[in-house]
Design an enzyme around this catalytic site. Structure first.
Site, PDB file in Angstrom:
ATOM      1  N   HIS A 129      41.664  36.999  45.888  1.00 17.35           N
ATOM      2  CA  HIS A 129      42.935  36.452  46.363  1.00 17.35           C
ATOM      3  C   HIS A 129      43.375  36.096  47.816  1.00 17.35           C
ATOM      4  CE1 HIS A 129      43.870  40.829  47.465  1.00 17.35           C
ATOM      5  NE2 HIS A 129      44.548  40.172  48.247  1.00 17.35           N
ATOM      6  N   ASP A 159      38.811  40.141  41.199  1.00 14.22           N
ATOM      7  CA  ASP A 159      39.249  40.050  42.500  1.00 14.22           C
ATOM      8  C   ASP A 159      38.308  40.267  43.717  1.00 14.22           C
ATOM      9  OD1 ASP A 159      41.140  39.064  44.372  1.00 14.22           O
ATOM     10  OD2 ASP A 159      42.139  40.979  44.561  1.00 14.22           O
ATOM     11  N   SER A 234      43.461  43.445  52.880  1.00 15.48           N
ATOM     12  CA  SER A 234      42.807  42.986  51.646  1.00 15.48           C
ATOM     13  C   SER A 234      41.414  42.553  51.903  1.00 15.48           C
ATOM     14  CB  SER A 234      43.667  42.027  51.115  1.00 15.48           C
ATOM     15  OG  SER A 234      44.678  42.623  50.610  1.00 15.48           O
TER      16      SER A 234
END
Length: 389
Positions: A129, A159, A234
């Protein structure tokens, strides 16, 4: 007469001692010629001797070992849509507000994240992402150097994304740990670029292992931690106190866009498996049988007159032409085992089927109309996940 002289001598000596003590305490430099060490000097010298040693309980060595391998990722995506009027009644998504900037469609959309160098050739592990649909990806190293990166491949269902930069004299790649050595209560450190402020280290403990049913990814097996993870973290590193990479930070549970003490990281064993498959084939191949499964509840077990201790899943639908359809599986069947191993729930079935090589024959045991029977299913290739914008 002698008594008087002795009294004067004693008083003089007392005064001299008092003056000497005052000078040592307040003006030691006036007695530089004397070999004197004051209490203040002793403390100062002791502090200087301890400067080179880590403080007790410090994780400095772990951070020193791993932080240079953590990079900042900046992506941008340009849009050709005309400037749209914002709906005043539409509530702003807190995650988009902090992570993506909540910018209008006509302007370039910028986002940020983190990544980890895992090989001397410049291979970088991050989240899907972080880089999905990006037109440009820029990597900023620990020493400030910046490079354009290209995507080798990504897997939206876990992911995970794999990038590569062409650069010389890269920092030493991070050392990969083993999730089997990680336990609930272990101290962990999260390294990343939260809110774009620069590389930051936060600490916490492992709150849970094998966390699934979170609703983030298709395949979930998260490490849960209370180490502060915020937008921008992230794709960054979750390390143990030895500086080994044990997870890739991927998501937080939050009502306001900031850390609330519940963060999730993809365990390095899963991330490594996906990365190796991407490096080898450019993608990830998973098994698939083509059914719509549902967990068994106590109400379903009672209504279907199944034994109370039945474990498995209810098949609510079968895709036409799928491996399950070809094998004769039908809606209403209860799948209780795969290759003689019992099935716990939908997540268990999904993970186990995904790990089987397409083309492999597996034995299934089902309950149909209160009777057990066996079927053979040839595992197919799982279709690629379609991302809806």
């Amino acid at each position: 007469m002698l008594n008087r002289l002795w009294l004067l001598f004693a008083q003089a000596v007392t005064i001299l001692i008092a003056v000497w003590f005052v000078l040592i305490t307040l003006k030691p430099e006036w007695l530089a010629g004397a070999n004197v060490t004051t209490i203040v000097d002793s403390v100062t010298l002791k502090e200087r001797d301890d400067v080179s040693s880590p403080n007790p309980g410090s994780y400095h060595e772990a951070v020193k070992k791993s932080m240079p391998a953590v990079v900042n990722i900046f992506t941008s995506k340009s849009t050709k849509q005309p400037l749209a009027r914002k709906d005043k009644n539409k509530k702003s998504d807190p995650f988009n507000q902090f992570f993506f900037g909540d910018t209008p469609d006509a302007e370039p959309i910028s986002s940020l994240g983190s990544g980890v160098i895992v090989s001397p050739e410049g291979v970088i592990l991050t989240n899907h992402h972080v880089v999905s649909d990006a037109d440009e990806i820029e990597i900023a190293l620990y020493d400030g150097r910046k490079y354009k990166a290209k995507i080798i491949g990504s897997d939206p269902e876990t992911d995970i994304a794999v990038l590569k930069i062409d650069a010389k004299q890269l920092p030493n790649p991070i050392t990969l740990g083993n999730v089997n050595s990680v336990h609930i209560g272990d101290v962990v450190l999260a390294i990343g670029n939260p809110f774009g402020v620069g590389e930051t280290v936060t600490s916490g403990i492992v709150s849970a292992m094998g966390r699934d049913h979170v609703g983030i990814n298709t395949f979930e097996n998260f490490i849960q931690t209370d180490a502060a993870i915020n937008p921008g973290n992230s794709g960054g590193a979750l390390i143990d106190t030895r500086g080994n990479l044990i997870g890739i930070n991927t998501a937080i549970y939050s009502n306001n866009g900031g850390s609330m003490g519940i963060g999730f990281a993809i365990p390095i064993n899963l991330a490594k498996q996906v990365m190796e498959s991407i490096l080898k084939t450019g993608g990830v191949t998973r098994g698939w049988i083509g059914i719509e499964p549902q967990n068994l509840s106590s109400e379903l077990i009672d209504s279907m007159k199944l034994p109370k201790n039945t474990h498995g899943i209810l098949i609510t639908g079968v895709l036409d032409g799928s491996p399950a359809d070809s094998a004769g599986l039908k809606p209403g069947d209860v799948l209780i085992s795969l290759n003689n191993e019992s099935i716990n729930d939908v997540r268990d079935l999904l993970n186990r089927v995904a790990g089987i090589e397409p083309g492999t024959e597996v034995n299934c045991k089902i309950i149909r109309k209160e009777k057990e029977m066996g079927l053979s299913v040839k595992i197919g290739k799982r279709p690629k996940l379609k991302i809806l914008n």
